[in-house]
Design an enzyme around this catalytic site. Sequence first.
Site, PDB file in Angstrom:
ATOM      1  N   ALA A  42      34.154  43.461  35.604  1.00  0.00           N
ATOM      2  CA  ALA A  42      33.173  44.133  35.296  1.00  0.00           C
ATOM      3  C   ALA A  42      32.244  45.125  35.845  1.00  0.00           C
ATOM      4  O   ALA A  42      31.186  45.000  35.339  1.00  0.00           O
ATOM      5  CB  ALA A  42      31.729  42.625  34.397  1.00  0.00           C
ATOM      6  N   ALA A  43      33.049  45.872  37.282  1.00  0.00           N
ATOM      7  CA  ALA A  43      32.256  46.088  37.872  1.00  0.00           C
ATOM      8  C   ALA A  43      31.665  47.762  36.957  1.00  0.00           C
ATOM      9  O   ALA A  43      31.451  49.124  36.866  1.00  0.00           O
ATOM     10  CB  ALA A  43      33.271  46.993  38.691  1.00  0.00           C
ATOM     11  N   GLY A  44      32.996  47.349  35.941  1.00  0.00           N
ATOM     12  CA  GLY A  44      32.806  49.274  34.989  1.00  0.00           C
ATOM     13  C   GLY A  44      32.042  48.896  34.456  1.00  0.00           C
ATOM     14  O   GLY A  44      31.603  49.921  33.786  1.00  0.00           O
ATOM     15  N   ASP A  45      31.357  47.549  33.750  1.00  0.00           N
ATOM     16  CA  ASP A  45      30.883  47.637  32.889  1.00  0.00           C
ATOM     17  C   ASP A  45      29.541  48.045  32.878  1.00  0.00           C
ATOM     18  O   ASP A  45      28.666  48.688  32.497  1.00  0.00           O
ATOM     19  CB  ASP A  45      31.629  46.382  32.068  1.00  0.00           C
ATOM     20  CG  ASP A  45      32.028  45.252  31.402  1.00  0.00           C
ATOM     21  OD1 ASP A  45      32.861  46.644  31.507  1.00  0.00           O
ATOM     22  OD2 ASP A  45      32.614  44.442  31.802  1.00  0.00           O
TER      23      ASP A  45
HETATM   24  O1  RIB Z   1      35.479  44.424  31.596  1.00  0.00           O
HETATM   25  C1  RIB Z   1      35.703  43.263  31.907  1.00  0.00           C
HETATM   26  C2  RIB Z   1      35.750  42.450  30.525  1.00  0.00           C
HETATM   27  O2  RIB Z   1      37.298  42.211  30.475  1.00  0.00           O
HETATM   28  C3  RIB Z   1      35.744  40.085  31.329  1.00  0.00           C
HETATM   29  O3  RIB Z   1      34.676  39.859  31.185  1.00  0.00           O
HETATM   30  C4  RIB Z   1      36.674  39.861  30.340  1.00  0.00           C
HETATM   31  O4  RIB Z   1      35.833  39.432  29.346  1.00  0.00           O
HETATM   32  C5  RIB Z   1      37.457  41.096  29.456  1.00  0.00           C
HETATM   33  O5  RIB Z   1      36.672  41.403  28.616  1.00  0.00           O
END
Ligand code: RIB
Length: 323
Positions: free
Chosen positions: A250-253
């Site tokens: 989730a660092a990219g998110d």
């Molecule tokens: O970007 C990370 C996410 O990718 C995770 O939380 C997982 O659910 C996938 O969707």
Amino acid sequence: MKKILVVGSINMDCVIRLPRRPRPGETVFCSTVSHVPGGKGANQAYALGRMGTGVSLIGAVGQDEFGRISLANLRAAGVDTTGVRVSADEDTGRAFIEVEDDGQNSIIVLGGANTHVTEQDLLAHEALFDRCEALIMQLETPLDTVTAAARLARRKGKLVLLDPAPARPDLPAELLQCVDLLKPNETELEIVSGLPADTREQCIAAARSLLDRGVGQVLVTLGARGSLLVTRDGELFVPARKVKAVDTTAAGDCFNAAFACRLERCTDASGEPAGSLAGANYREALEFATAAAAIAVTRPGAQSSIPSRDEVERSLAAPAGAD
Ligand code: RIB
């Protein structure tokens, strides 16, 4: 900007920590197994909420415990979840994530309810498109739905940001032409553009090929090296902060959401209308996003790793190397 709309996936992540991934045919012990709310769409909505931005999410979960936990977590961060359909027919999406001791991960996704998010879901919540100033999407929901959302947002004069993950080589021309800002990592850039992206020069060439196909700007995340924004006017590189990674999930998110929430401020400050990136202070937005992602990689899990706006601002104000 007061409001961002996310159309995207909601997953429950099953996170397995282990010293190293097994080779084919090999059995290894893991150290822990845990469940953490995740999903690229939900993570980005959650991060926007944590950064203090008004955010709504359109998506779907199942009528199950994982769906209930995911929605509660999103609401606790201030995300408006009225656009999330609770499906009696599908289970909440799931991701199976292996995290090695160096923080690197690999992810396998079971789409579940996410694969049944349709244009009908968008139209049922068209008012959310009217109210937002930017739309953020990823590719864990059907491509037809992503394209329809981009078309609708573009028609309404909204900014369209696309995180092309999981990447695919067949993004329709219509979708690319609606995207103001595309944010791939290097691997995703290779897949989406069909060109190599091993060196900085190759990344720039691959990004420029996407500008030629109608994308407004391309922001390439380069992991521990930093990020590179490629626009028609030039390039801007911002180095990553040096931290010890515990889990890069989730660092990219987090980066994407932090960049978007800062951009809106820049766009406001420039006096430009929503739907335009002209005048935005890209360097400031990239430095904010870089600091947010640097915090996220030092913490385990997806949404559990995402910092608040205050934490990011404190980190930016701290002397270099104090992270
Ligand atoms: O970007 C990370 C996410 O990718 C995770 O939380 C997982 O659910 C996938 O969707």
